[in-house]
Design a protein around this motif. Sequence first.
Motif, PDB file in Angstrom:
ATOM      1  N   LYS A 275     -29.170  -1.228  37.098  1.00  0.00           N
ATOM      2  CA  LYS A 275     -29.495  -0.995  38.504  1.00  0.00           C
ATOM      3  C   LYS A 275     -30.648  -1.871  38.956  1.00  0.00           C
ATOM      4  O   LYS A 275     -31.544  -2.192  38.183  1.00  0.00           O
ATOM      5  CB  LYS A 275     -29.868   0.478  38.724  1.00  0.00           C
ATOM      6  N   CYS A 276     -30.624  -2.226  40.227  1.00  0.00           N
ATOM      7  CA  CYS A 276     -31.727  -2.954  40.847  1.00  0.00           C
ATOM      8  C   CYS A 276     -32.855  -1.970  41.141  1.00  0.00           C
ATOM      9  O   CYS A 276     -32.614  -0.882  41.670  1.00  0.00           O
ATOM     10  CB  CYS A 276     -31.248  -3.632  42.133  1.00  0.00           C
ATOM     11  N   CYS A 283     -26.721  -3.921  40.375  1.00  0.00           N
ATOM     12  CA  CYS A 283     -27.186  -5.258  40.781  1.00  0.00           C
ATOM     13  C   CYS A 283     -26.009  -6.112  41.233  1.00  0.00           C
ATOM     14  O   CYS A 283     -25.110  -6.414  40.442  1.00  0.00           O
ATOM     15  CB  CYS A 283     -27.914  -5.944  39.622  1.00  0.00           C
ATOM     16  N   ILE A 286     -26.688 -11.012  40.928  1.00  0.00           N
ATOM     17  CA  ILE A 286     -27.895 -10.842  40.125  1.00  0.00           C
ATOM     18  C   ILE A 286     -28.760 -12.092  40.197  1.00  0.00           C
ATOM     19  O   ILE A 286     -28.280 -13.220  40.071  1.00  0.00           O
ATOM     20  CB  ILE A 286     -27.516 -10.543  38.663  1.00  0.00           C
ATOM     21  N   PHE A 295     -33.166  -8.544  39.888  1.00  0.00           N
ATOM     22  CA  PHE A 295     -32.937  -7.790  41.121  1.00  0.00           C
ATOM     23  C   PHE A 295     -31.644  -8.269  41.759  1.00  0.00           C
ATOM     24  O   PHE A 295     -31.053  -9.275  41.327  1.00  0.00           O
ATOM     25  CB  PHE A 295     -34.085  -7.997  42.122  1.00  0.00           C
ATOM     26  N   CYS A 296     -31.199  -7.539  42.791  1.00  0.00           N
ATOM     27  CA  CYS A 296     -30.133  -8.066  43.649  1.00  0.00           C
ATOM     28  C   CYS A 296     -30.673  -9.263  44.441  1.00  0.00           C
ATOM     29  O   CYS A 296     -31.835  -9.279  44.836  1.00  0.00           O
ATOM     30  CB  CYS A 296     -29.637  -6.999  44.627  1.00  0.00           C
TER      31      CYS A 296
END
Length: 328
Positions: A275-276, A283, A286, A295-296
């Motif tokens: 997960k972000c 994400c 990525i 992060f996204c």
Amino acid sequence: MSSQSKISDSKSVSKKSTSSANTVDITFPFANQSSIIRSVQFDEYYQDYLINETKNLFKQIFGTRKFIKYENKIAIISRFLYYILTSILGNQTLGEEYCEIIPIKNSTKTPPSKLTKIYGILFQIGFPQLTILFLNKLQKITKTSNNTKEIATKSTKSDTLKKFTHNQIPRLKTLLEKYIYAVHISLFYINGRYYEISKRILKNRYIFTRKLQKNEDKNKYEALGYIILFEIFIKLIKNSKSILSNVDEDEEKENNEGVPKQYNYLPEEEKNQRKCTLCLEFCKDISVTNCGHVFCWKCICEWCQKKNECPLCRQHIQLSQLYRIYNY
């Protein structure tokens, strides 16, 4: 005898006049739309100020990561705190004090009790949020149940009911957000009675605590209310087919784009790792910073436009120093 009778008559008249003066109800005019809207705008301004100060204090104490996780809850708690410090303690809100209006119950023409005020605040702040959270939770439950039972050859009645519920929830959100609230506002502009839905439910109106000037009590927003109703009618005609059909399948595809099917079957620990930390979702697209945090792409770009530092380690970063990762 005539003089005594005159004196007695005058005394009786004076008693009647004094008794009638004591029993006269002092009525105040109902507040007009412009004063109510101005009061709400003032309250929203001071609520936003309190929310920003609370968020900054929370961020300094607990850090950015927890702040991003609890940002929406901080805003709701701050709004409750504003009304606790003003309305529930028996005072006017800052907007009501500025516009010289007070709420009353429409049936008894008396100020609402403290319990009624608490119900109104819960309806105004908590009920919309809880409704959206409930619908989102219900949509996720029905979606996961559909995914897990795709392998089954025969669909039961419960499966069809869950599928129907899952497809109807987005349309219900659209009706609540776009149409029901718009009709409520248009009725307020027409008759000037209830600006918030909570006040319409509890039948609470506003009255002035001052003397009105000439032509101040005239309804100047009635035409605007009818225009909004006409606009809603046109939208319903245009979107009648899309409301009745499966309009939200494309939106679901856009939301699920980039999320592999295997992600739904991973353990919770692995899901949390993928997960972000900004949006707390899987994400998508990525990207990694020069300090090594993932992060996204969209999330970290929006973050860098506000602050040129990593959300986790506070190291200086720039948009040109972000790297996309493929096949991760």
